[in-house]
Design a protein around this motif. Structure first.
Motif, PDB file in Angstrom:
ATOM      1  N   ILE A  62       0.822  -1.209   0.000  1.00  0.00           N
ATOM      2  CA  ILE A  62       0.000   0.000   0.000  1.00  0.00           C
ATOM      3  C   ILE A  62       0.859   1.263   0.000  1.00  0.00           C
ATOM      4  O   ILE A  62       2.031   1.227   0.359  1.00  0.00           O
ATOM      5  CB  ILE A  62      -0.983   0.035   1.195  1.00  0.00           C
ATOM      6  CG1 ILE A  62      -0.249   0.280   2.527  1.00  0.00           C
ATOM      7  CG2 ILE A  62      -1.770  -1.253   1.301  1.00  0.00           C
ATOM      8  CD1 ILE A  62      -1.202   0.628   3.665  1.00  0.00           C
ATOM      9  N   GLN A  63       0.251   2.360  -0.389  1.00  0.00           N
ATOM     10  CA  GLN A  63       0.928   3.655  -0.316  1.00  0.00           C
ATOM     11  C   GLN A  63       0.594   4.254   1.041  1.00  0.00           C
ATOM     12  O   GLN A  63      -0.530   4.100   1.532  1.00  0.00           O
ATOM     13  CB  GLN A  63       0.433   4.582  -1.438  1.00  0.00           C
ATOM     14  CG  GLN A  63       0.575   3.993  -2.837  1.00  0.00           C
ATOM     15  CD  GLN A  63       1.999   3.516  -3.120  1.00  0.00           C
ATOM     16  OE1 GLN A  63       2.960   4.218  -2.847  1.00  0.00           O
ATOM     17  NE2 GLN A  63       2.129   2.298  -3.642  1.00  0.00           N
ATOM     18  N   ASP A  65      -0.138   7.126   1.990  1.00  0.00           N
ATOM     19  CA  ASP A  65      -1.286   8.033   2.078  1.00  0.00           C
ATOM     20  C   ASP A  65      -2.624   7.331   1.847  1.00  0.00           C
ATOM     21  O   ASP A  65      -3.669   7.955   1.853  1.00  0.00           O
ATOM     22  CB  ASP A  65      -1.108   9.222   1.130  1.00  0.00           C
ATOM     23  CG  ASP A  65      -0.910   8.799  -0.302  1.00  0.00           C
ATOM     24  OD1 ASP A  65      -0.985   7.578  -0.592  1.00  0.00           O
ATOM     25  OD2 ASP A  65      -0.701   9.678  -1.151  1.00  0.00           O
ATOM     26  N   GLN A  66      -2.567   6.014   1.638  1.00  0.00           N
ATOM     27  CA  GLN A  66      -3.823   5.267   1.496  1.00  0.00           C
ATOM     28  C   GLN A  66      -4.157   4.456   2.738  1.00  0.00           C
ATOM     29  O   GLN A  66      -5.026   3.572   2.708  1.00  0.00           O
ATOM     30  CB  GLN A  66      -3.729   4.289   0.319  1.00  0.00           C
ATOM     31  CG  GLN A  66      -3.725   4.969  -1.022  1.00  0.00           C
ATOM     32  CD  GLN A  66      -3.327   4.010  -2.139  1.00  0.00           C
ATOM     33  OE1 GLN A  66      -3.044   2.826  -1.898  1.00  0.00           O
ATOM     34  NE2 GLN A  66      -3.298   4.504  -3.349  1.00  0.00           N
ATOM     35  N   GLU A  69      -7.939   4.455   3.767  1.00  0.00           N
ATOM     36  CA  GLU A  69      -8.761   3.742   2.799  1.00  0.00           C
ATOM     37  C   GLU A  69      -8.565   2.228   2.949  1.00  0.00           C
ATOM     38  O   GLU A  69      -9.516   1.460   2.965  1.00  0.00           O
ATOM     39  CB  GLU A  69      -8.233   4.160   1.428  1.00  0.00           C
ATOM     40  CG  GLU A  69      -9.248   4.330   0.350  1.00  0.00           C
ATOM     41  CD  GLU A  69      -8.502   4.807  -0.885  1.00  0.00           C
ATOM     42  OE1 GLU A  69      -7.923   5.920  -0.839  1.00  0.00           O
ATOM     43  OE2 GLU A  69      -8.484   4.039  -1.873  1.00  0.00           O
ATOM     44  N   PHE A  70      -7.311   1.828   3.058  1.00  0.00           N
ATOM     45  CA  PHE A  70      -6.972   0.418   3.188  1.00  0.00           C
ATOM     46  C   PHE A  70      -7.572  -0.151   4.473  1.00  0.00           C
ATOM     47  O   PHE A  70      -8.128  -1.253   4.489  1.00  0.00           O
ATOM     48  CB  PHE A  70      -5.442   0.266   3.198  1.00  0.00           C
ATOM     49  CG  PHE A  70      -4.988  -1.159   3.339  1.00  0.00           C
ATOM     50  CD1 PHE A  70      -4.922  -1.987   2.240  1.00  0.00           C
ATOM     51  CD2 PHE A  70      -4.636  -1.659   4.582  1.00  0.00           C
ATOM     52  CE1 PHE A  70      -4.513  -3.322   2.382  1.00  0.00           C
ATOM     53  CE2 PHE A  70      -4.233  -2.977   4.738  1.00  0.00           C
ATOM     54  CZ  PHE A  70      -4.166  -3.807   3.623  1.00  0.00           C
TER      55      PHE A  70
END
Ligand code: FES
Length: 79
Positions: A62-63, A65-66, A69-70
């Motif tokens: 994952i990034q 900044d996500q 959301e994740f």
């Protein structure tokens, strides 16, 4: 649910600390301490594109900044 976040050097550079901090906050905010265990691990052997996060036996990339959301999609929704 066991969540492991890679804190190896590549993932660290890609923001794993941010992910760890955010997941900790979310677990606390939502009172999930008895359902979710968070831990860190050094290099999971998949360095490169993002931060490695494993949930039980599945590894995701994952990034940083996500993280929110994740968390919603892969953690909250599956509890
Ligand atoms: S440093 Fe995270 S997978 Fe290698």
């Amino acid at each position: 649910m066991k969540i492991t976040i890679c804190v190896g050097s590549t993932c660290h550079l890609l923001g794993s600390k941010k992910v760890v901090d955010r997941f900790k906050e979310l677990v606390e905010e939502k009172n999930l301490g008895d359902q979710v265990s968070l831990s860190g691990k050094f290099c999971m052997g998949k360095c490169g594109e993002g931060v490695c996060v494993s949930i039980d036996d599945t590894t995701h990339i994952i990034q940083a900044d996500q993280a929110d959301e994740f968390f919603e999609k892969e953690i909250l929704a599956k509890l």
